[in-house]
Scaffold this motif. Sequence first.
Motif, PDB file in Angstrom:
ATOM      1  N   ALA A  83     -60.218  15.726  58.003  1.00 48.02           N
ATOM      2  CA  ALA A  83     -59.248  15.066  58.883  1.00 48.02           C
ATOM      3  C   ALA A  83     -58.110  16.015  59.230  1.00 48.02           C
ATOM      4  O   ALA A  83     -56.939  15.670  59.133  1.00 48.02           O
ATOM      5  CB  ALA A  83     -58.725  13.817  58.192  1.00 48.02           C
ATOM      6  N   THR A  84     -58.496  17.219  59.617  1.00 48.86           N
ATOM      7  CA  THR A  84     -57.458  18.158  60.060  1.00 48.86           C
ATOM      8  C   THR A  84     -57.358  18.049  61.581  1.00 48.86           C
ATOM      9  O   THR A  84     -57.706  17.035  62.155  1.00 48.86           O
ATOM     10  CB  THR A  84     -57.812  19.585  59.611  1.00 48.86           C
ATOM     11  N   GLU A  85     -56.973  19.106  62.199  1.00 46.05           N
ATOM     12  CA  GLU A  85     -56.703  19.103  63.645  1.00 46.05           C
ATOM     13  C   GLU A  85     -57.962  18.871  64.481  1.00 46.05           C
ATOM     14  O   GLU A  85     -59.055  19.286  64.096  1.00 46.05           O
ATOM     15  CB  GLU A  85     -56.163  20.487  63.967  1.00 46.05           C
ATOM     16  N   HIS A  86     -57.812  18.193  65.601  1.00 47.87           N
ATOM     17  CA  HIS A  86     -58.871  18.120  66.604  1.00 47.87           C
ATOM     18  C   HIS A  86     -58.375  18.843  67.856  1.00 47.87           C
ATOM     19  O   HIS A  86     -57.177  18.865  68.120  1.00 47.87           O
ATOM     20  CB  HIS A  86     -59.204  16.664  66.937  1.00 47.87           C
ATOM     21  N   VAL A  87     -59.293  19.427  68.597  1.00 46.26           N
ATOM     22  CA  VAL A  87     -58.896  20.179  69.802  1.00 46.26           C
ATOM     23  C   VAL A  87     -59.664  19.628  71.002  1.00 46.26           C
ATOM     24  O   VAL A  87     -60.657  18.923  70.845  1.00 46.26           O
ATOM     25  CB  VAL A  87     -59.183  21.703  69.640  1.00 46.26           C
ATOM     26  N   PRO A  88     -59.230  19.950  72.237  1.00 45.50           N
ATOM     27  CA  PRO A  88     -59.956  19.454  73.407  1.00 45.50           C
ATOM     28  C   PRO A  88     -61.359  20.041  73.515  1.00 45.50           C
ATOM     29  O   PRO A  88     -61.600  21.195  73.156  1.00 45.50           O
ATOM     30  CB  PRO A  88     -59.095  19.931  74.580  1.00 45.50           C
ATOM     31  N   ASN A  89     -62.271  19.206  74.012  1.00 41.59           N
ATOM     32  CA  ASN A  89     -63.596  19.688  74.391  1.00 41.59           C
ATOM     33  C   ASN A  89     -63.459  20.146  75.851  1.00 41.59           C
ATOM     34  O   ASN A  89     -63.051  19.361  76.707  1.00 41.59           O
ATOM     35  CB  ASN A  89     -64.587  18.523  74.279  1.00 41.59           C
ATOM     36  N   LYS A  98     -57.416  26.941  84.011  1.00 42.06           N
ATOM     37  CA  LYS A  98     -57.119  27.867  82.896  1.00 42.06           C
ATOM     38  C   LYS A  98     -57.009  27.096  81.573  1.00 42.06           C
ATOM     39  O   LYS A  98     -56.418  26.025  81.511  1.00 42.06           O
ATOM     40  CB  LYS A  98     -55.812  28.606  83.156  1.00 42.06           C
ATOM     41  N   ILE A  99     -57.581  27.711  80.553  1.00 46.37           N
ATOM     42  CA  ILE A  99     -57.581  27.092  79.219  1.00 46.37           C
ATOM     43  C   ILE A  99     -56.826  28.006  78.255  1.00 46.37           C
ATOM     44  O   ILE A  99     -57.059  29.222  78.262  1.00 46.37           O
ATOM     45  CB  ILE A  99     -59.038  26.961  78.676  1.00 46.37           C
ATOM     46  N   ALA A 100     -55.959  27.433  77.442  1.00 46.92           N
ATOM     47  CA  ALA A 100     -55.221  28.252  76.456  1.00 46.92           C
ATOM     48  C   ALA A 100     -56.194  28.752  75.391  1.00 46.92           C
ATOM     49  O   ALA A 100     -56.975  27.972  74.853  1.00 46.92           O
ATOM     50  CB  ALA A 100     -54.122  27.425  75.796  1.00 46.92           C
ATOM     51  N   GLU A 101     -56.116  30.053  75.142  1.00 42.79           N
ATOM     52  CA  GLU A 101     -57.049  30.702  74.196  1.00 42.79           C
ATOM     53  C   GLU A 101     -57.001  30.047  72.822  1.00 42.79           C
ATOM     54  O   GLU A 101     -58.029  29.709  72.234  1.00 42.79           O
ATOM     55  CB  GLU A 101     -56.607  32.180  74.081  1.00 42.79           C
ATOM     56  N   LYS A 102     -55.748  29.805  72.334  1.00 42.05           N
ATOM     57  CA  LYS A 102     -55.577  29.417  70.930  1.00 42.05           C
ATOM     58  C   LYS A 102     -56.019  27.982  70.649  1.00 42.05           C
ATOM     59  O   LYS A 102     -56.828  27.733  69.766  1.00 42.05           O
ATOM     60  CB  LYS A 102     -54.102  29.602  70.555  1.00 42.05           C
ATOM     61  N   ASN A 103     -55.488  27.023  71.430  1.00 43.17           N
ATOM     62  CA  ASN A 103     -55.769  25.626  71.063  1.00 43.17           C
ATOM     63  C   ASN A 103     -56.638  24.890  72.075  1.00 43.17           C
ATOM     64  O   ASN A 103     -56.799  23.667  71.968  1.00 43.17           O
ATOM     65  CB  ASN A 103     -54.460  24.862  70.814  1.00 43.17           C
TER      66      ASN A 103
END
Length: 459
Positions: free
Chosen positions: A386-392, A404-409
């Motif tokens: 249950a840690t971080e979720h990021v966008p698909n 454009k998509i941010a490299e990190k998150n």
Amino acid sequence: MLEFRLKQVRMPELPVEERLKTFNEVALGYSEEQALAEASRCLQCTRPLCVEMCPLHVDIPEFIKLVRLGNYGEAAEKIRQKNCMPSVCGRVCPQEVLCAMGCKNTIGDPINIGALERFVADWELETGAAVPEIRPSTGKSVAVVGSGPAGLSVATELAKRGHHVVVFEALHEPGGVLIYGIPEFRLPKKVVKKEIDYVKKLGVEIKTNVIVGKTLTVDDLFDEGFNAVFLGTGAGLPKLLGIPGENLCGVYSLNEFLLRINLMKAGLFPHKSKTPIKVRGRVAILGARGMDAARSALRLGAEEACIFYQRKVVGRTDDIRRGLEEGVKLHSSTKPVRLIGDEKRWVKLVELVKLKPGQPDRTGKPKLIPEPGSEFLYSAETVIIATEHVPNTIAATNTTRNIKIAEKNKTIIVNQETLEAAIGIFAGGDVVSGAASVIKAIEAGKRAAQSINAHISKH
Ligand SMILES: Cc1cc2nc3c(=O)[nH]c(=O)nc-3n(C[C@H](O)[C@H](O)[C@H](O)COP(=O)(O)OP(=O)(O)OC[C@H]3O[C@@H](n4cnc5c(N)ncnc54)[C@H](O)[C@@H]3O)c2cc1C
């Protein structure tokens, strides 16, 4: 009399001993008498900080005044002018860090604004929400990708302006996290469904089982004649821990665990589901976002549910309190090292290490570092990450449009003012901010709707 003014009217709750037997809602809502008593505590400030602190700037003193007068219909209309999902926000908004934090001018406890909002919104949904006037058709159409609060907020605002809106949703039920993530005992599905029915009454079409970026692309949507596209695809992709043993049986990501319960009937025990969750023995929840999973695991029969986290459990104060009352265990300043399985590759142990304060990081806060030799084992037959979720990013990357998509998150990069990601393409909610909150997603949707309206009116 003074005591009555000082203390918040407590919202009734399901008794603790009843809770673990069902997924029924725990917070039971105010009765009319309780709502009138709580509303009478509002001092009707001339400079209401509660309004400033609400991301949607709902006219809180005015709706509370209408409650006091027993005029619940007008109170509901007052909230709905700014917030398209009042019965949802009344239940899940973290008011203690938003509107209620601004309630400084009252004597004693802040007003329970969320409980009053919920009372009014439930009253409205029971009696049938009045559909606002919809402007004549503009002949323009907008495709909204994702049916979470951001997508539904954009859809509501654009439909009211007379645009034709079609929402495309990857799952078989609309609602985003409100349906697949937040458990029934905090937010009943029937409440979300009623709010979605309201959006449909505005003329919004919702198409489920469509993965944009796979079933069809953003380019296809423009080819089909849509004048603009909004991406509200959320941040539902689990980011695993990168430790050995994560692929053992009995290990789930938070969203998979909750989705199976919420959308695939694993929560309807004792009925059998095709995608059951085997909750056995002790359950280890790894990460600060695990309270909903821990409370669900206890309802599914876990002997113990323990959340291992670093600094602070994420959640509303009331929900954390309720989880602790139900028996959820918390273990702070820990970090998982590896998961160990049995001969059948079923998880049986979690190895963790204790953390201690180290050198300050860039913010001046001491960084937590592993304490040598403090490793310990926790036996668990189910593990939930249950840690971080990021966008698909599938919708944003499978297109010829330059998003454009941010490299990190992995968030979509937008013009912060207009929320435009590329010409005619707008984005908002968790897919832009990263995991945030329902009310922030609604606010982003409203802002994007304004920009989309301006864009399609020009083209
Ligand atoms: C377990 C959990 C509990 C939470 N509890 C709270 C709470 O108590 N209070 C609070 O304020 N916030 C809470 N949050 C956060 C809140 O739910 C989110 O911030 C909010 O839902 C974000 O809204 P959204 O519309 O941006 O995205 P989402 O709600 O994630 O909706 C995105 C939708 O897009 C769909 N989608 C994704 N990709 C595609 C595609 N390619 N094609 C078509 N559809 C697609 C998804 O299936 C989903 O339905 C919680 C989050 C979680 C995970």
